[in-house]
Design a protein around this motif. Structure first.
Motif, short mmCIF file in Angstrom:
data_model
loop_
_atom_site.label_atom_id
_atom_site.label_comp_id
_atom_site.label_asym_id
_atom_site.label_seq_id
_atom_site.Cartn_x
_atom_site.Cartn_y
_atom_site.Cartn_z
N VAL A 3 0.85 -1.19 0.00
CA VAL A 3 0.00 0.00 0.00
C VAL A 3 0.89 1.23 0.00
O VAL A 3 1.99 1.24 0.56
N SER A 4 0.39 2.31 -0.64
CA SER A 4 1.07 3.60 -0.62
C SER A 4 0.05 4.70 -0.39
O SER A 4 -1.09 4.61 -0.87
N VAL A 5 0.46 5.72 0.34
CA VAL A 5 -0.36 6.93 0.43
C VAL A 5 -0.01 7.82 -0.75
O VAL A 5 1.09 7.74 -1.31
N LEU A 6 -0.96 8.63 -1.19
CA LEU A 6 -0.65 9.65 -2.19
C LEU A 6 0.23 10.73 -1.59
O LEU A 6 -0.05 11.24 -0.50
N GLY A 7 1.31 11.08 -2.28
CA GLY A 7 2.11 12.25 -1.91
C GLY A 7 1.74 13.43 -2.77
O GLY A 7 1.03 13.30 -3.77
#
Length: 475
Positions: A103-107
Motif C-alpha cells: 500500500v502507498s499513500v498519495l504524496g
C-alpha cells in the motif's frame, strides 16, 4: 480486534537497534504476535535500488507470513527515466509491484502529471493507493479509498492515508492546474474522524500512513486520542525527507529519509491490539546488498534510453544550488528576451556537475514539466510580488532588499527604476498559477516546458557553462 486498555505489566521500550531493548519487560503470560513492516518514502522516481529491496522482503517472508511493505508517498518526480517515460510514472509503479508493495499513500508529487495520468497509474498499480483527505468536487481523479485493511495470516492492519495540503488554497505542493476540481481537508482532522470507525477499530493495528511531515504527524497524534490512549498505533510518515525513529505521546513514528537511501524494517510485538515492543533496523541501500536478478533486469530495460545521455554542453565546475539557479534563470532570460526571469528554488531539484550536460541532467534539475510564460508588470507590481516571496532566484535586473524596501535597478549600481516602469517578466507557470493576483497581464504562453527551453539554450552554447560564485537570490 482493536482494544483500548492499559497493560500494567508492560513497559514500552522502543529500541534503536536490531533487537528489542534489553530493558523491555513483558508479562511472561502475555501472548504476543510478531509482525514485520518495511517502509520507504519520498522515492521520487529512483528505481535503481529496488533490486536490493526485494531480497530483504523475500527473506522476511521466508520466516513470517505477516510481512507488510508500505510507502509514505512521493513516488514520482525526480528521475527522468520515470518522469519522461512515454507512460509517465509507469516504471516505478511496475517496480514497486514487482518487489511486493502492499500500500502507498498519495504524496503531493503524485499530482505532478495531472489527474488523468494519475488515474492511469492508480489503475496500473497492483497495490492500493490511499488518501482520506482528498475530495473530488468536480475533477477527473478516480478518488482513492481513504483507508485499506490488509490481512495476512489472520492479522489485520488498518492503514489510513493523508497528504499534506500546505500550498495556497489548502492544496498539496504541486501545480494548481493539476488539482482542478479537488479539495483537501486537514489530515489530522480527517484521521481523528476515524476514532470510532468500527471497521478501522476492528483491525488488530491502526497505522497512519502519511505524507504530512514530522510536525504535522505529531499534531495528528495529538488529535488521535480516544480517552487516555491514541487509537493510532503507529505513524509511518513522509514528505519532510527526514530520518527518524521516535515516540511521541507513546505512539511510535518513523520516516525513512528520501531518494531510496534507506529502507526501514520494524519487527513489532503486538498484544491485545497494542504494540508492546518494536525492533528497528535501518538498511542503507547505498551499500552492497544482494540483488534480485529479475527486478534488476526490469530496471536496466527502463534505463535503456540513449537519447537522455547525449551531450548538450559542458559545465566548467560543480555548481551549488545558487549557481545552478543562475544558469537556469539566465537560460530562460535569453530564450524569452524578457527583462527579468524568476525561478523558485523549490523548482531547482538538483545541481549542475562538472563535465558533460545531458538531457537526463536537465530533466533531473527541472522534472515537473512546467510551462513557460511571460507577463507585463510594473515595477510596483513586481515589488508587491517579492514582498511575499522568498527563496526566489532571478536574472536580468539587480534586485535587493534593504530593510523593508525592495530596490530594483537595471544593472548593479545603476539608478533605481521608477515604480511605473513597465517590465517583461519570464516565469514558469507554477509561479503564475500560485500567484494569480500578481500575474495578470499575460504576454505569451510558450509551447514547450521550461526544461525544453533549458535544453535549447544549452544547445547553442559554444563555451562551458560558468557560474562560479554566482548567487542571485532574493531571500
Amino acid at each position: 480486534m482493536k482494544k483500548f486498555l492499559f497493560l500494567p505489566l508492560v513497559i514500552l521500550m522502543w529500541s534503536c537497534g536490531n533487537e528489542p531493548s534489553p530493558n523491555s519487560v513483558q508479562d511472561p503470560e502475555l501472548e504476543t504476535t510478531e509482525v514485520v513492516l518495511f517502509a520507504l518514502n519520498d522515492m521520487h522516481g529512483k528505481i535503481d535500488r529496488f533490486s536490493k529491496v526485494k531480497p530483504f522482503i523475500d527473506e522476511a517472508k521466508e520466516v513470517s507470513d505477516k510481512v507488510f511493505f508500505v510507502s509514505g508517498g512521493d513516488v514520482f518526480s525526480g528521475n527522468p527515466i520515470v518522469d519522461f517515460h512515454p507512460e509517465k510514472g509507469s516504471p516505478i509503479i511496475d517496480v514497486m509491484g514487482a518487489v511486493g508493495m502492499d500500500v502507498s499513500v498519495l504524496g503531493n508529487h503524485e499530482f505532478d502529471y495531472g489527474q488523468e495520468v494519475l488515474n492511469s497509474r492508480l489503475a496500473q498499480a497492483t497495490f492500493p493507493f490511499i488518501c482520506a483527505n482528498v475530495q473530488n468536487t468536480g475533477g477527473v481523479l478516480a478518488t482513492p479509498d481513504p483507508y485499506t485493511i490488509i490481512e495476512k495470516d489472520g492479522f489485520s492492519i488498518a492503514f489510513i492515508g493523508v497528504v499534506e495540503n500546505s500550498s495556497r488554497g489548502d492544496l498539496p505542493l504541486s501545480h494548481p492546474k493539476n488539482m482542478d476540481g479537488l479539495a483537501f481537508q486537514q489530515g489530522a482532522d480527517v484521521v481523528a474522524g476515524y476514532r470510532n470507525n468500527a471497521q478501522v477499530l476492528g483491525a488488530d493495528l491502526v497505522v497512519a500512513l502519511t505524507h504530512y511531515g514530522k510536525e504535522a504527524d505529531r499534531k495528528l497524534i495529538d488529535q488521535s486520542f480516544n480517552g487516555s490512549e491514541s487509537f493510532v498505533d503507529l505513524v509511518v510518515g513522509g514528505h519532510s525527507h527526514q530520518l527518524y525513529n521516535e515516540v511521541y505521546r507513546a505512539v511510535p513514528m518513523i520516516q525513512s529519509g528520501a531518494h531510496m537511501q534507506y529502507l526501514t524494517k520494524l519487527v513489532l510485538q503486538v498484544a491485545d491490539g497494542k504494540i508492546v515492543n518494536k525492533a528497528y533496523t535501518l538498511i542503507d541501500l547505498s551499500e552492497d546488498h544482494p540483488e534480485d536478478l529479475a527486478v534488476a533486469n526490469t530496471i536496466a530495460a527502463y534505463n535503456n534510453r540513449p537519447e537522455f545521455y547525449t551531450t548538450l554542453a559542458t559545465a566548467s565546475h560543480d555548481h551549488n544550488r545558487a549557481e545552478t539557479a543562475c544558469f537556469y534563470t539566465t537560460a530562460l532570460l535569453e530564450e524569452t528576451g524578457a527583462d527579468l526571469s524568476i525561478q523558485n528554488y523549490g523548482g531547482v531539484r538538483a545541481n549542475l556537475v562538472e563535465g558533460n550536460i545531458r538531457p537526463y541532467d536537465i530533466y533531473t534539475i527541472d522534472p515537473f514539466g512546467n510551462g513557460l510564460e511571460t507577463y507585463s508588470m510594473k515595477v510596483s507590481e513586481l515589488k508587491t510580488f517579492f514582498q511575499s516571496q522568498y527563496s526566489m532566484a532571478y536574472a536580468g535586473l539587480d534586485i535587493q532588499r534593504e530593510g523593508n524596501n525592495i530596490l530594483i535597478r537595471a544593472t548593479v549600481g545603476g539608478n533605481v527604476l521608477a515604480d511605473t516602469t513597465q517590465l517583461t517578466i519570464a516565469v514558469n507557470d507554477y509561479i503564475s498559477n500560485t500567484n494569480p493576483d500578481n500575474f495578470q497581464q499575460l504576454l505569451k504562453r510558450y509551447d514547450f516546458t521550461t526544461a525544453d527551453y533549458l535544453i535549447a539554450f544549452l544547445s547553442k552554447q559554444e563555451t562551458a557553462i560558468e557560474n562560479d560564485g554566482c548567487d542571485r537570490s532574493l531571500d
